[in-house]
Scaffold this active site. Structure first.
Site, PDB file in Angstrom:
ATOM      1  N   SER A  41      -3.968   1.150   3.879  1.00  0.00           N
ATOM      2  CA  SER A  41      -3.525   1.360   2.547  1.00  0.00           C
ATOM      3  C   SER A  41      -4.277   0.379   1.784  1.00  0.00           C
ATOM      4  O   SER A  41      -4.898  -0.845   2.307  1.00  0.00           O
ATOM      5  CB  SER A  41      -2.160   1.120   2.379  1.00  0.00           C
ATOM      6  OG  SER A  41      -1.809  -0.329   2.337  1.00  0.00           O
ATOM      7  N   ASP A  42      -4.684   0.647   0.681  1.00  0.00           N
ATOM      8  CA  ASP A  42      -5.016  -0.360  -0.362  1.00  0.00           C
ATOM      9  C   ASP A  42      -3.860  -1.334  -0.671  1.00  0.00           C
ATOM     10  O   ASP A  42      -2.860  -0.885  -0.309  1.00  0.00           O
ATOM     11  CB  ASP A  42      -5.537   0.399  -1.705  1.00  0.00           C
ATOM     12  CG  ASP A  42      -6.438  -0.652  -2.502  1.00  0.00           C
ATOM     13  OD1 ASP A  42      -6.525  -1.626  -2.359  1.00  0.00           O
ATOM     14  OD2 ASP A  42      -7.184  -0.103  -3.462  1.00  0.00           O
ATOM     15  N   TRP A  43      -4.216  -2.531  -1.082  1.00  0.00           N
ATOM     16  CA  TRP A  43      -3.141  -3.574  -1.038  1.00  0.00           C
ATOM     17  C   TRP A  43      -2.168  -2.922  -2.042  1.00  0.00           C
ATOM     18  O   TRP A  43      -2.249  -3.108  -3.307  1.00  0.00           O
ATOM     19  CB  TRP A  43      -4.025  -4.806  -1.512  1.00  0.00           C
ATOM     20  CG  TRP A  43      -4.296  -5.604  -0.428  1.00  0.00           C
ATOM     21  CD1 TRP A  43      -4.268  -6.994  -0.203  1.00  0.00           C
ATOM     22  CD2 TRP A  43      -5.069  -5.279   0.900  1.00  0.00           C
ATOM     23  NE1 TRP A  43      -4.603  -7.517   1.075  1.00  0.00           N
ATOM     24  CE2 TRP A  43      -5.276  -6.438   1.563  1.00  0.00           C
ATOM     25  CE3 TRP A  43      -5.639  -4.067   1.013  1.00  0.00           C
ATOM     26  CZ2 TRP A  43      -6.136  -6.431   2.753  1.00  0.00           C
ATOM     27  CZ3 TRP A  43      -6.349  -4.066   2.232  1.00  0.00           C
ATOM     28  CH2 TRP A  43      -6.786  -5.101   3.107  1.00  0.00           C
TER      29      TRP A  43
END
Length: 758
Positions: free
Chosen positions: A238-240
């Site tokens: 995932s992106d953060w």
């Protein structure tokens, strides 16, 4: 030189996910902290570091596990994608990638988070400086060099942000409403090409939703398309903060949430109650173990040191090829190194060389143009001209700059966007340079017409309103830490500019078709322009632009001749062209190949980039090059067929030096792919006529109608024939009553017999 004592730590033996407990499996699918994978020390799984860096390594200081965008270890800041994309040089990009991978080894970083290949849908996008192009072919075929270069060193990359992440406004939750055709032709191809060509170790999913589904929970995107269709073998992270439901995400095909949300218990519970199949959890956890195993050889190397000077040289060469010469009336550039020039603008002393946000790098060194001019002993009279803040103009700075310009033979005026204007987290609101800079240009050009403007910006700025006040314009984009010396190399003529625009520069922001839906409303944004993004729109609808896609001048001159295109088997072709340097300067030209579809069943752009080749030639040298076009070069995505389609017919193959500078067009005929949908009662009369099976059946029916054996179609005049052409055959009763139904049944029955027999 790089140094490596060949010392290494023992590499761990890695377990199988199926041998771990549910708790251990769950832990592997979440980060250890903000910048580390989760390790299982007792089982020999290390928690390697992963960190940002689309254009260089941004390694957060080890003292903090939190997200810190300001503190990072020194690393080479290469030109961001906004610059590198204009190099049109995949080999150079790969060299940059190799250098980035070497720096990761020294700093013990297993995966560097980049490149970002999202399309520059709108020039206001706040992260346009991190992305490659408005064109997916160019984006994919350049950015792949970062992936292949980094991974050649045994370090992983993270291809991001998958997918349709094209704005910062409401980026954490907005739903991009986009057609399947636009997805396949514009927003996915760069990812697809890189996955199939270089197999990035990881892919990072985007924050946003795609047609109402969070990217992190989109099974169609992460599993059906990425893994099953494209053959991706790595892990998806995932992106953060982009993972909002770990169980749903794991089921969709997300291996890793970052940073950790400390919800392993939910994953374990889901595995126990069956809402997360254990074999799916095993698959996701095994991907994390495999990632650690791939990184282990490089991460086991100790006492490795890269050459700071060699990497700085790579950054300088990359910056040289990134700058684009847009205007050069009277050959103002290059400047005489022995003449005195007025250098005006704070950017000449305080260079802006990268964007803000998660990609912000602490460079090993920074060169300004003033530094570089001083190193070579050039005669310059510097005036800052303006400040890099939002404060009103200091008139004393204007006076000083005007006086300097008045006394000089020529002026180098450094203009651009301050860093706060372009950063992750916010989109721009206009394309204008700051007013005080434009006022300064007006004042300076009034006393000295020999002005060369040097720009610093991460996405396009409006140029048309002021370009008549400049004799030359050099678009410097953001050139990384050694952009100052690179600019001096170009401005003083050591090298010729060779960059080409990867993004159209419009006359006015209102001309961009995406502005009708930018940046969206009430939690969604409609991609109503479909496939007409960037030059696909401007060129198809003959819109004036300031500078077209692919444009860039040189100090040299070139000729493209002897263009030949040969159609090959299976809807492919080969293009050959002779490129001649007709000047007395060594330089490079980029040959661009566009495909222009003929008459088509769907609306297609007037032409699309499908190949390019950068050619370096000595003065007077000539070279013949050959470029192959594969089937995708001629295809469009058919939503009806749910796949790529190539229609039979004529295609124009255009060879030129920009999307609007076409040297030659050759027309070829292709047989098409022969794909046809089965005919049904909802197929129109025309579709029946054009079908190789349905057409003969239709002819027999009409013949029987003329002989009186069947009812006759009412096509005794042109108007009736036109009306019938687009009518589904199940509507014939509207015009013919029961006789129409007889004809419908005749067509369907005979078609069923013909296809069954086949």
């Amino acid at each position: 030189m790089m140094t490596d004592t060949n010392a290494s730590r023992p590499q761990p033996a890695f377990p199988k996910a199926s041998d771990l407990s549910l708790e251990e499996k769950a832990s592997l699918t979440s980060g250890g902290d903000a910048w580390h994978l989760q390790g299982i020390e007792s089982k020999g799984v290390p928690g390697y570091m992963i960190t940002d860096g689309p254009h260089g390594l941004r390694k957060t200081e080890e003292k903090t596990g939190a997200v810190d965008l300001n503190e990072s270890v020194p690393a080479t800041c290469f030109p961001p994608a906004a610059g590198m994309a204009s190099s049109w040089n995949p080999q150079l990009v790969e060299e940059v990638g190799r250098a980035m991978g070497q720096e990761c080894i020294q700093e013990q970083v297993a995966v560097i988070l980049g490149p970002g290949v999202n399309i520059k849908r709108n020039p206001l996008g706040g992260r346009c400086f991190e992305f490659w192009s408005e064109d997916p072919f160019l984006a994919g075929h350049e950015a792949v060099g970062i992936v292949s270069g980094v991974q050649s060193q045994g370090v992983g990359t993270s291809l991001k942000h998958f997918a349709v992440n094209n704005q910062e406004t409401d980026r954490l939750r907005i739903s991009a409403r986009v057609s399947q055709r636009a997805l396949r032709e514009i927003y996915l191809p760069a990812f697809e090409y890189i996955v199939k060509t270089a197999q990035p170790w990881t892919v990072m999913c985007a924050y946003n939703q795609i047609n109402g589904v969070h990217a992190s929970q989109d099974h169609w995107l992460l599993t059906d398309v990425l893994r099953k269709e494209w053959g991706f073998t790595g892990i998806v992270m995932s992106d953060w903060g982009a993972d909002h439901d770990r169980v749903a995400s794991l089921n969709a095909g997300l291996n890793l949430e970052m940073p950790p949300s400390y919800t392993d218990d939910r994953v374990v519970s889901a595995a126990r109650d069956g809402s997360l199949p254990v074999d799916q959890l095993d698959s996701m956890a095994q991907g994390m173990i495999d990632l650690a195993a791939k990184a282990a050889p490089a991460m086991s190397r100790t006492d490795y040191r890269y050459s700071v000077d060699e990497h700085r040289d790579v950054a300088r060469r990359a910056a040289r090829e990134s700058a684009v010469l847009l205007k050069n009336e009277g050959a103002l550039l290059p400047l005489d190194p022995n003449g005195t020039v007025a250098v005006i603008g704070e950017f000449a002393r305080t260079p802006r060389y990268q964007g803000g946000g998660s990609s912000h790098i602490t460079p090993t060194a920074v060169s300004s143009f003033l530094d570089a001019a001083g190193e070579r002993g050039a005669k310059v009279d510097f005036a800052p001209g303006f400040t890099l803040d939002d404060e009103p103009q200091d008139e004393s700075l204007t006076s000083q700059a005007v006086e300097s310009a008045r006394k000089a033979k020529s002026v180098l005026l450094f203009l651009g966007l301050p860093e706060q204007e372009e950063s992750e987290g916010a989109d721009r609101t206009n394309l204008d340079l700051p007013a005080k800079q434009l006022d300064l240009l007006k004042a300076v050009s009034a006393v000295n017409p020999h002005v060369a403007v040097v720009l610093s910006n991460g996405s396009v700025v409006s140029i048309a309103p002021w370009r008549d006040q400049a004799q030359a314009i050099l678009e410097g984009w953001l050139l990384g830490q050694d952009g100052g010396r690179a600019l001096a190399d170009l401005i003083y003529g050591d090298y010729s500019p060779s960059g080409k625009l990867a993004q159209t520069i419009p006359m006015d922001l209102a001309d961009d078709p995406t502005m009708l839906n930018w940046p969206g409303e009430e939690g969604h944004v409609d991609y109503g322009e479909g496939v007409y993004v960037g030059y696909r729109y401007y060129d198809s609808f003959h819109k004036p632009v300031a500078y077209p896609f692919g444009f860039g001048l040189s100090y040299a001159s070139f000729e493209l001749s002897d263009v030949h295109v040969t159609a090959r088997q299976g809807n492919t072709a080969t293009v050959s062209v002779r490129v001649t340097n007709t000047s007395d300067r060594d330089a490079a030209e980029t040959v661009q190949v566009y495909v222009a579809p003929g008459k088509a069943k769907v609306a297609r752009p007037s032409h699309e980039l499908k190949a390019f080749r950068k050619v370096f030639l000595k003065a007077g040298e000539s070279q013949e090059i050959s470029i192959d076009l594969d089937e995708r070069a001629f295809a469009y995505w058919s939503e009806t067929h749910a796949g790529w389609r190539i229609e039979a017919g004529d295609y124009g193959v255009e060879v030129g030096t920009s999307s609007r500078d076409i040297a030659a067009t050759v027309t070829i005929s292709l047989p098409g792919d022969g794909k046809r949908l089965p005919l049904t009662e909802w197929s129109t009369m025309d579709e029946w006529r054009e079908d190789p099976v349905g057409g003969p059946i239709m002819e027999r029916m009409e013949a029987l109608g003329r002989s009186g054996e069947l009812p006759e179609l009412p096509i005794d005049n042109a108007s009736a024939a036109i009306f019938l052409a687009s009518m589904p055959i199940n509507s014939l009763f509207v015009l013919m009553g029961g006789n129409g139904s007889k004809l419908t049944n005749y067509l369907l029955d005979n078609y069923a017999q013909a296809t069954h027999a086949a």
